[in-house]
Design an enzyme around this catalytic site. Structure first.
Site, PDB file in Angstrom:
ATOM      1  N   GLY A 457       0.709 -13.766   2.129  1.00 38.82           N
ATOM      2  CA  GLY A 457       1.794 -13.024   1.468  1.00 38.82           C
ATOM      3  C   GLY A 457       1.830 -11.591   1.953  1.00 38.82           C
ATOM      4  CG  ASP A 458       2.858  -8.597  -0.850  1.00 42.90           C
ATOM      5  OD1 ASP A 458       2.092  -9.454  -1.323  1.00 42.90           O
ATOM      6  OD2 ASP A 458       3.524  -7.825  -1.556  1.00 42.90           O
TER       7      ASP A 458
END
Length: 549
Positions: A457-458
Site C-alpha cells: 500500500g502506502d
C-alpha cells in the site's frame, strides 16, 4: 574402409552421448535448483499477500467497531428523546458507510426504537445474539445468514446475504442500560477488500484466495467451495498472525503451493479466528522450470545432431583433441569450474569445441535469467523498491555488520498522508504515479548502506546505518529530509498532487537489543505520530510536540 566407417560411427555416437550427458546433467541440476527457489519465492509471496488481506480485514473490523462506539457515546442515544432524530442519524451513518446493511437502536428490553430506513422498527430482537451479547459489552459476531433481514433488504444479485454483527450497550450518565446499538455489516465488504488487494495477482498469476472461519468453514472463496469445511495439515500448528507456506494436498486431490496467515485482531479488536489462505496450482508454479527444461532438451537435440554430423566427417587423427574436449566436459559435468578448450585445427574439431562452449554459455545464460527472476521476486514491481522478502535477507546482514563495527541501526516506519484521497479522486493511475515518485524521492534521501522497502500500500520502511553516539540525530535528519522531499507537489497530467508523510522511528540497539522489538517500537511511534497530527517525525520515547514539524 570398414574400419574407417566404424571409427566414424563410434565417434559420432560418442559425441552425441557426451553432449546429451552434459545437457542432462546441467539441465537437471539447474532445473532442480530453480524449482526449489521459485517455489520458495512464490510461497513467500502467497504468505505475504495472505498476511496483507488478514491485516486489512482486521483493521476494517476494528475501525467499524470504533466508529459504532463513537456513535454510541452521542447524547442523542444516551438520552433518547425523539426517535426521528435517532433514525435520521442512523440513516446518515448508513449512507456514509455502504457496508452497513442495517443499523438500529433498541430500548433496554430489545425493542427496535429507530433503525436505518425504518426496517424492523417496533420489532423485538431481544432473543437474538446481537442484542443479548451487545447489552453486556462490545460484541462482534462471526459471519452468518439473517433470513428475515435479507428479505427486507435490497438484494440485486439474488445470492444468499451474509452479515457480521457489531453491537454495544448504550448507557446513561448513571451507568444504567438505555438500549443497544446494533448493526449488521454486509459480508460483501470482505469481497471488495479481496478485489482491491488481490484481483491483479489473481488474474496474472491465477492465484485463488480463501477466508476461513474459526470452525474451518470457507467464508469467502470460489462460489462452489463456500460453506464447505477445509482442513489442511499446515493449519494445525499455526499461531495467530503467523504466516507460513507449504506444498499441500487439497481435498480435490491436487497439490498447491499454499500461503496462510491466521488473524489475531488489531488494537482492541481481538479478531474472530479467521485465516486467509492463498493457493496456486503446483503445476502452474513449476511451469517456468518445465519450459526451461524443454529449451535445454531442444538445445541438446540440435547440438547432438550437429556434433554427430561433424564427428562423422572427422578422421581418426583428430581423436586426441576430442578426448581433450571430452575430459573437460566430464569435469564440467562433475561440477568443477573449467572451460571447454577451443581447438584451432582441424576446422571440424574447432567447430565442435566452439559449439560445446556455446552450449555451456547458453545454459549459463538460462541460469542467469533465473537469477534475474529471483531478483524480481525481491522487488516491488510498481516502485522498484525492495520488498518484504528483500528486507528479511537484508536485516540479519545489517545487524551483523553493525555489531562488528559497534554502530547501530535506525528503523523508520513511513506512511503517506493524503494518499487515499488522491487515489480516490484521480484514480489508480495517479495513485501509482504518487507511489513511484514517493519511492524515488525516498531513495534520494538515503545514504550509502541505507535501505528503503515498500511494505505494501502506502507503507514504507527505512533501515539506516547510524553512528552509535549520534544515532537519534542522524535518524531525525534523514526523516526530516524525507518529510521535505515528499511535501513537494507531484505532477500528474495537468494536476499538482499534494501528499505528506508521517514517520515513526526507533533505534537499535539503544532502545532494545531485539531488532524485531525495535521495529514494533517504530511502528508504535508511527501510530502516535499520526494520532498527534500527521506530517511529523516521532522517535520512540519522545513526547509529542504541540505542532507538526
Amino acid at each position: 574402409m570398414l574400419r574407417t566407417q566404424s571409427l566414424r560411427s563410434h565417434y559420432a555416437l560418442l559425441t552425441v552421448a557426451l553432449v546429451c550427458l552434459l545437457s542432462l546433467l546441467l539441465g537437471g541440476l539447474i532445473s532442480r535448483d530453480s524449482s526449489q527457489r521459485i517455489r520458495a519465492e512464490i510461497g513467500r509471496d502467497l504468505a505475504e499477500v495472505s498476511y496483507t488481506m488478514v491485516d486489512r480485514l482486521d483493521r476494517d473490523m476494528q475501525s467499524r467497531a470504533s466508529m459504532l462506539q463513537v456513535i454510541g457515546s452521542l447524547s442523542a442515544l444516551r438520552h433518547p428523546g425523539d426517535s426521528r432524530e435517532v433514525r435520521r442519524l442512523l440513516d446518515e451513518l448508513q449512507g456514509k458507510f455502504p457496508s452497513i446493511a442495517w443499523i438500529g437502536f433498541t430500548d433496554a428490553q430489545g425493542k427496535v426504537r429507530a433503525s436505518s430506513d425504518g426496517i424492523l422498527e417496533g420489532a423485538s430482537i431481544a432473543q437474538r445474539p446481537v442484542f443479548l451479547e451487545g447489552s453486556k459489552e462490545l460484541f462482534i459476531g462471526d459471519v452468518h445468514e439473517a433470513v428475515l433481514l435479507a428479505k427486507l433488504l435490497p438484494n440485486p444479485t439474488g445470492e444468499a446475504m451474509k452479515f457480521v454483527d457489531i453491537s454495544l450497550p448504550v448507557r446513561d450518565d448513571a451507568g444504567h442500560l438505555v438500549g443497544v446499538l446494533a448493526s449488521h455489516l454486509s459480508w460483501s465488504w470482505a469481497d471488495e477488500v479481496r478485489e482491491a488487494i488481490l484481483k491483479p495477482i489473481e488474474e496474472t498469476r491465477q492465484v485463488e484466495f480463501f477466508v476461513i472461519g474459526r470452525d474451518r468453514t470457507i467464508l469467502l472463496g470460489p462460489r462452489e467451495l463456500v460453506g464447505q469445511k477445509l482442513h489442511l495439515p499446515m493449519m494445525q500448528n499455526l499461531s495467530a498472525r503467523q504466516s507460513d507456506w507449504a506444498v499441500q494436498q487439497w481435498p480435490d486431490g491436487k497439490q498447491y503451493l499454499t500461503g496462510l496467515t491466521a488473524s489475531q485482531g488489531y488494537l482492541d479488536y481481538p479478531g474472530l479466528g479467521w485465516m486467509v489462505v492463498a493457493r496456486q496450482d503446483l503445476e502452474l508454479a513449476d511451469a517456468p522450470v518445465r519450459a526451461m527444461h524443454l529449451i535445454i532438451l531442444a538445445w541438446s537435440v540440435v547440438l547432438a545432431l550437429l556434433f554427430a554430423a561433424c564427428g562423422w566427417l572427422l578422421a581418426s587423427y583428430v581423436t586426441r583433441p576430442l578426448r581433450t574436449i571430452a575430459r573437460a566436459a566430464d569435469r564440467l559435468a562433475s561440477g568443477e569450474i573449467t572451460v571447454i578448450p577451443e581447438i584451432g585445427s582441424p576446422r571440424e574439431i574447432a567447430r565442435l569445441s566452439h559449439s560445446i562452449r556455446h552450449l555451456v554459455e547458453s545454459l549459463t545464460h538460462q541460469h542467469a535469467e533465473l537469477d534475474a527472476l529471483e531478483n524480481r521476486a525481491h522487488h516491488d514491481p510498481l516502485t522498484g523498491l525492495p520488498n518484504r522478502a528483500a528486507l528479511a535477507r537484508f536485516l540479519p546482514r545489517a545487524q551483523q555488520r553493525n555489531q562488528s563495527a559497534q554502530d547501530g541501526l535506525a528503523v523508520l516506519y513511513l506512511d503517506l498522508d493524503g494518499f487515499k484521497p488522491v487515489n480516490d479522486r484521480y484514480g489508480h493511475g495517479a495513485g501509482d504515479q504518487v507511489l513511484r515518485e514517493a519511492a524515488s524521492r525516498m531513495r534520494g534521501c538515503l545514504r550509502g548502506g541505507d535501505l528503503v522497502v515498500r511494505l505494501g500500500g502506502d507503507e514504507f520502511l527505512m533501515i539506516l546505518q547510524v553512528a552509535a553516539d549520534d544515532a537519534a540525530n542522524q535518524a531525525r535528519q534523514i526523516a526530516e529530509r524525507t518529510l521535505q522531499a515528499l511535501a513537494a507537489p507531484i505532477h500528474w497530467e495537468s494536476q499538482q498532487l499534494l501528499i505528506g508523510c508521517s514517520i515513526g522511528g526507533a533505534l537499535w540497539p539503544q532502545h532494545d537489543a531485539d531488532l524485531e522489538k525495535v521495529m514494533e517500537m517504530a511502528d508504535q511511534a508511527l501510530y502516535r505520530a499520526k494520532q498527534t497530527g500527521r506530517g511529523r517525525v516521532m522517535l520512540h520515547g519522545e513526547a509529542p510536540a504541540d505542532e507538526p514539524q
